[in-house]
Motif scaffolding. Sequence first.
Motif, PDB file in Angstrom:
ATOM      1  N   MET A 289      35.911  41.830  40.303  1.00  0.00           N
ATOM      2  CA  MET A 289      36.002  42.462  41.617  1.00  0.00           C
ATOM      3  C   MET A 289      34.809  42.099  42.503  1.00  0.00           C
ATOM      4  SD  MET A 289      37.668  46.207  40.816  1.00  0.00           S
ATOM      5  CE  MET A 289      36.482  46.628  39.540  1.00  0.00           C
ATOM      6  N   ALA A 290      33.627  42.008  41.925  1.00  0.00           N
ATOM      7  CA  ALA A 290      32.456  41.627  42.710  1.00  0.00           C
ATOM      8  C   ALA A 290      32.600  40.209  43.252  1.00  0.00           C
ATOM      9  CB  ALA A 290      31.196  41.750  41.856  1.00  0.00           C
ATOM     10  N   GLU A 291      33.128  39.308  42.440  1.00  0.00           N
ATOM     11  CA  GLU A 291      33.309  37.934  42.883  1.00  0.00           C
ATOM     12  C   GLU A 291      34.372  37.839  43.975  1.00  0.00           C
ATOM     13  OE1 GLU A 291      32.423  33.986  43.136  1.00  0.00           O
ATOM     14  OE2 GLU A 291      31.380  35.540  41.988  1.00  0.00           O
ATOM     15  N   LEU A 292      35.456  38.602  43.835  1.00  0.00           N
ATOM     16  CA  LEU A 292      36.489  38.604  44.874  1.00  0.00           C
ATOM     17  C   LEU A 292      35.947  39.161  46.183  1.00  0.00           C
ATOM     18  CD1 LEU A 292      39.598  39.782  42.803  1.00  0.00           C
ATOM     19  CD2 LEU A 292      39.148  37.489  43.662  1.00  0.00           C
ATOM     20  N   ASP A 293      35.140  40.218  46.082  1.00  0.00           N
ATOM     21  CA  ASP A 293      34.521  40.776  47.287  1.00  0.00           C
ATOM     22  C   ASP A 293      33.607  39.749  47.950  1.00  0.00           C
ATOM     23  OD1 ASP A 293      35.675  43.321  47.350  1.00  0.00           O
ATOM     24  OD2 ASP A 293      34.269  44.079  45.842  1.00  0.00           O
ATOM     25  N   ALA A 294      32.838  39.022  47.129  1.00  0.00           N
ATOM     26  CA  ALA A 294      31.908  38.039  47.681  1.00  0.00           C
ATOM     27  C   ALA A 294      32.643  36.893  48.376  1.00  0.00           C
ATOM     28  CB  ALA A 294      31.023  37.493  46.560  1.00  0.00           C
ATOM     29  N   ARG A 295      33.828  36.548  47.896  1.00  0.00           N
ATOM     30  CA  ARG A 295      34.594  35.460  48.498  1.00  0.00           C
ATOM     31  C   ARG A 295      35.460  35.942  49.660  1.00  0.00           C
ATOM     32  NH1 ARG A 295      36.850  31.941  43.328  1.00  0.00           N
ATOM     33  NH2 ARG A 295      34.930  31.953  42.103  1.00  0.00           N
TER      34      ARG A 295
END
Length: 579
Positions: A289-295
Motif C-alpha cells: 500500500m505504501a508503494e502504491l500511494d507513492a506511485r
Amino acid sequence: MFFRIKPSGERRYLQIVENTRDGRKTRQSVLATLGRVDELEASGQLDTLLRSGARLCETAVLISSLRAGTLDAVATRRIGGPLVFGRLWEETGCRALIEDLAHWRGFAFSLERAVFATVLHRLMVSGSDRACERWLEAYRLDGAETLELHQLYRAMTWLGEELADQSGATRAPRRTKDVIEEQLFARRRNLFADLSVVLFDSTSLYFYGAGGESLGQHGKSKDHRPDLKQVIVGVVLDEAGRPICSETWPGNATDVKALLPVVDRLRQRFGITRMCVVADRGMISAETMAELDARGIEYILGARERSDKEVREIVLADTKPMVPLAIPRARGEVTELAVKEVVVGDWGPGAKPRRYIVCFNPQEAKRDATVREEVLRSLAAKLEYGDKGLVGNAGYRRFLATPREGHFEIDPDRVADDARFDGLYVLRTNSKLDTLSVALAYRELWRVEQIFRTAKAILETRPIYHQCDAAIAGHLFCSFLALVLRKELDERLAAASLDPEWADIVRDLDRLEEVTVDQQAKRFVLRTDATGCAAGVFKAVGVALPPIARNRPPATPPPRPNPPPKKRRGRPRCGATRA
C-alpha cells in the motif's frame, strides 16, 4: 406438392395435391388420385412407387434416414465448436496475430492451427495436450487434420519461450505469450479508452510430475494438496470482465508480492497510466500500500478484519449507522448490502488518514451462521470421543477453549467473537470514489472469482507431461486465450438477449455433427439438426449453419506408382573394348 388421404365414407383414397396461390388465397388442386389406400398397400404398388421416386430425390431419403438413425455413415465429425469459436478466434484477432508472429519461424506445420486446437479443447472439455490429440479426431477442424502430438508440444513451447529482449520484465521473464497479450490489447484499445478499474486475482494449480525447471514448486496450496508441486496463475480483467493479461509464477510465490509487478507491467507494456487496482485481502501488505500511494495509484483492497488490530478495535467499533442498498442482479435477483465509511488517523494537517469501507451482506451473514452451527454441532459430537486429535483441525481449533484438567471444551467467548464477523468485510482504499462506488467496484471481483470457480475446468489443465517451463507457461496461456473467446461469446449472447448455461452451450454445440455417407457411387455430407441453444448461439455470433445436405465428390484413391522397368533379357550388348 404433397400426398393427401381423402376419406369417402368407409374408404380412403390417396391423392397427389398441389398448392397454388390466387391473389391472397391459397387453393389446392388434385393432380391425380392414385387409388384406394388399402388396395395400394396390399398390392405393394405404393412401395414400388415410392422407391421409384426415391431415385430422383436421394437427398430427401438420406435426410429422413439420418433423422431416423438408420443411416450407415462413412465418417462423423463434430462441427459446432469449431465453427462458432473459429469465428470468434478470427474476429478477436487471435488468428492473424499468431500467424504473423509464427511466420518467420518457418515451422513445417501450421502453428496457429495447433494453438487454436488446444484452445478449443480447453473450451469444450479441457485436459492435457495428450488428451487433445485424441479428442481432435472427433472434430472437423480445417487445417488441423494432420497435427500430431509432438507438434502440439512444440506449439506450447513456442508460446512460452523466453524473449531475447527482457527489458520490462517484472516478476517473471518475458515470453512470447506476453507479446500476444499486449498486441491483443492494442487491437481493441478503443474499448479501454478509460480503464478506470483493474481487477486482479490469482490461484494455485497443482499438477503431477517434475514441473519444469523452476515453475513447479511446493507452496501454500489453495487446493489443499501441499504434497504436490504447483504453479501460481494470475488473471487481470477490466471492470467489464474482459481478460487483459495473465501471469505465471513459481508455486512458492506469495500473493503479497504479486500486485506491484502486475501494476508495473500494466503501466510499462500496456500503457495504462490511470487505474484503480481492485484485489482481495491476500494481496494486501503495508509495503504494497505504501508503494502504491507513492506511485499515485488508487487501490481498493480487502482488509484482514479478523487479524488486523486497527480494523478489529477501531473500524468495527465505529457506531455510525450503515446505509442499506439493494443491488439488482441477473435474472431479476437482488443483493442486499449495507455500507458505511470509517476514516482513521484524520487528526489534522500532516496526518495520513486511512479510509475504510465497512460492508455487511445479510445473506452472507445467514450463511456464515449456518456453517458455524454445523461446525459446532460436529465439534460437540467429536469431543465426546476425545479431544486431542481435534487441535490440528483449524475449523475446530478456533472454537476450543484453553484446556482445563487436561481436556478441551467449546469456548462461548470465541463463538461470540466469531459471530461478530458474520456477513462483514472491510475494504481499505485511497480512492476518491464515493462509498457506494467503492463497494460496487470490489464486488466486481466476483468476475475473476467466477472465472476461477466456474471455469475451473478451463484453468485446471494439468501440465502433466510437460518437462520445461516454456511448455508449461504456453500450456496455461492457452487457457487464457480460451477465457478471451468465452468472454467474447458471453458479450454477444447478452447483446442477443440470450442467457444459456455454459454446460448447455458446450453440449448443444457438440451435438451438431457432419455425417458423410456414400450412396450409389455418390458421396453426400449431411448436417444434423441444431438442437437446444445451438441455433441461437450461431445467430448471436453471426455464423450461418451449413446446409443440411450437400453433394461432395468421393475421394479419389492416390495413383499407383509405376512399376519398375523389367530387366532386359537376350543377347548382351558389345563391350566398349570389343572389336
